[in-house]
Design an enzyme around this catalytic site. Structure first.
Site, mmCIF file in Angstrom:
data_model
loop_
_atom_site.group_PDB
_atom_site.id
_atom_site.type_symbol
_atom_site.label_atom_id
_atom_site.label_comp_id
_atom_site.label_asym_id
_atom_site.label_seq_id
_atom_site.Cartn_x
_atom_site.Cartn_y
_atom_site.Cartn_z
ATOM 1 N N ALA A 7 0.875 -1.170 0.000
ATOM 2 C CA ALA A 7 0.000 0.000 0.000
ATOM 3 C C ALA A 7 0.909 1.215 0.000
ATOM 4 O O ALA A 7 1.799 1.335 0.850
ATOM 5 C CB ALA A 7 -0.908 0.008 1.227
ATOM 6 N N MET A 9 0.699 4.267 0.855
ATOM 7 C CA MET A 9 0.762 5.178 1.983
ATOM 8 C C MET A 9 1.489 4.582 3.183
ATOM 9 O O MET A 9 1.774 5.287 4.151
ATOM 10 C CB MET A 9 -0.644 5.622 2.400
ATOM 11 C CG MET A 9 -1.502 4.540 3.007
ATOM 12 S SD MET A 9 -3.110 5.187 3.540
ATOM 13 C CE MET A 9 -2.603 6.219 4.909
ATOM 14 N N SER A 10 1.815 3.311 3.133
ATOM 15 C CA SER A 10 2.458 2.627 4.251
ATOM 16 C C SER A 10 3.966 2.872 4.250
ATOM 17 O O SER A 10 4.659 2.514 3.297
ATOM 18 C CB SER A 10 2.195 1.123 4.160
ATOM 19 O OG SER A 10 3.138 0.387 4.918
ATOM 20 N N PRO A 11 4.529 3.467 5.304
ATOM 21 C CA PRO A 11 5.981 3.655 5.362
ATOM 22 C C PRO A 11 6.776 2.358 5.232
ATOM 23 O O PRO A 11 7.772 2.329 4.489
ATOM 24 C CB PRO A 11 6.205 4.340 6.714
ATOM 25 C CG PRO A 11 4.922 5.050 6.982
ATOM 26 C CD PRO A 11 3.860 4.138 6.434
#
Length: 215
Positions: A7, A9-11
């Site tokens: 994903a 947006m996941s760091p």
């Protein structure tokens, strides 16, 4: 070509993707929309029973936990050992920062931000203070070298910049940390594929995190 479930947006997902860019391995990108629960689809759960991202499938190896993916990609596909050094002492310094990110830095951000972003709570100043304590430690750790460890970027830089850039996007004030801000700008301009990997996810994350965390 490894399959990479992620994903944007996941760091942790961005960290692993940055490592892939750094070692020059192409990934078969398989985005999952977590807001729609796609990580719970039976086909994905069959691959990863913990149904978390990132998940990497490389031949007969299925791997999750982002930092394990990062070190695997560096070891399997790195063209030299400079990115994930074989020297035990240098590797220990890299590994220390991976564990610091997982167990302290990103952990403290999660404890501060996630109850607000996903649980509807108000920001807790005490938890923010703990995050700033960890940022101060990172600022100290960056003293005396061009990158996180030594004078070449390593897997530690990819992992740390995925976290710290997310803090920045979420409105965390980094202005008191001169070494961090200098290092962060260097990562943005020098890490292979940084803009390609990071821009969309940071924009999405910052778009909803900054307002909620500023209340």
């Amino acid at each position: 070509m490894p399959d990479f479930y992620f994903a944007s947006m996941s760091p942790p997902c961005r960290a692993a993707h940055l490592v892939a860019k750094a070692v020059g391995v192409d990934l078969n990108l398989k985005p999952l929309d977590l807001s729609k629960g796609e990580q719970n689809d039976p086909d994905f759960v069959a691959i990863n029973p913990q149904h978390c991202v990132p998940t990497l499938v490389d031949g007969d190896l299925t791997l999750w936990e982002s930092r394990a993916i990062c070190t695997y990609l560096a070891s399997q596909y790195g063209k030299s050992d400079s990115f994930y050094p074989r020297d035990p002492k240098t590797r220990a310094r890299v590994d220390r920062l991976l564990y610091f990110d997982m167990g302290t830095l990103y952990d403290r951000f999660g404890k501060y931000a996630y109850p607000v972003l996903f649980g509807g709570e108000r920001p807790d100043p005490a938890k923010l203070e703990k995050l700033h304590e960890a940022l101060g430690w990172l600022d100290d750790l960056l003293a005396g070298s061009s990158w996180a460890v030594g004078d070449r970027f390593t897997v530690a830089d990819c992992v740390l910049v995925a976290s710290v850039s997310s803090f920045e996007a979420g409105g965390i004030d980094l202005g008191s940390y001169g070494r961090i801000t200098t290092w962060l700008e260097k990562c943005k301009t020098s890490l292979p594929g940084y803009e390609e990997v990071s821009a969309q996810g940071l924009a999405i994350f910052g778009g909803f995190a900054r307002e909620k965390l500023s209340k």
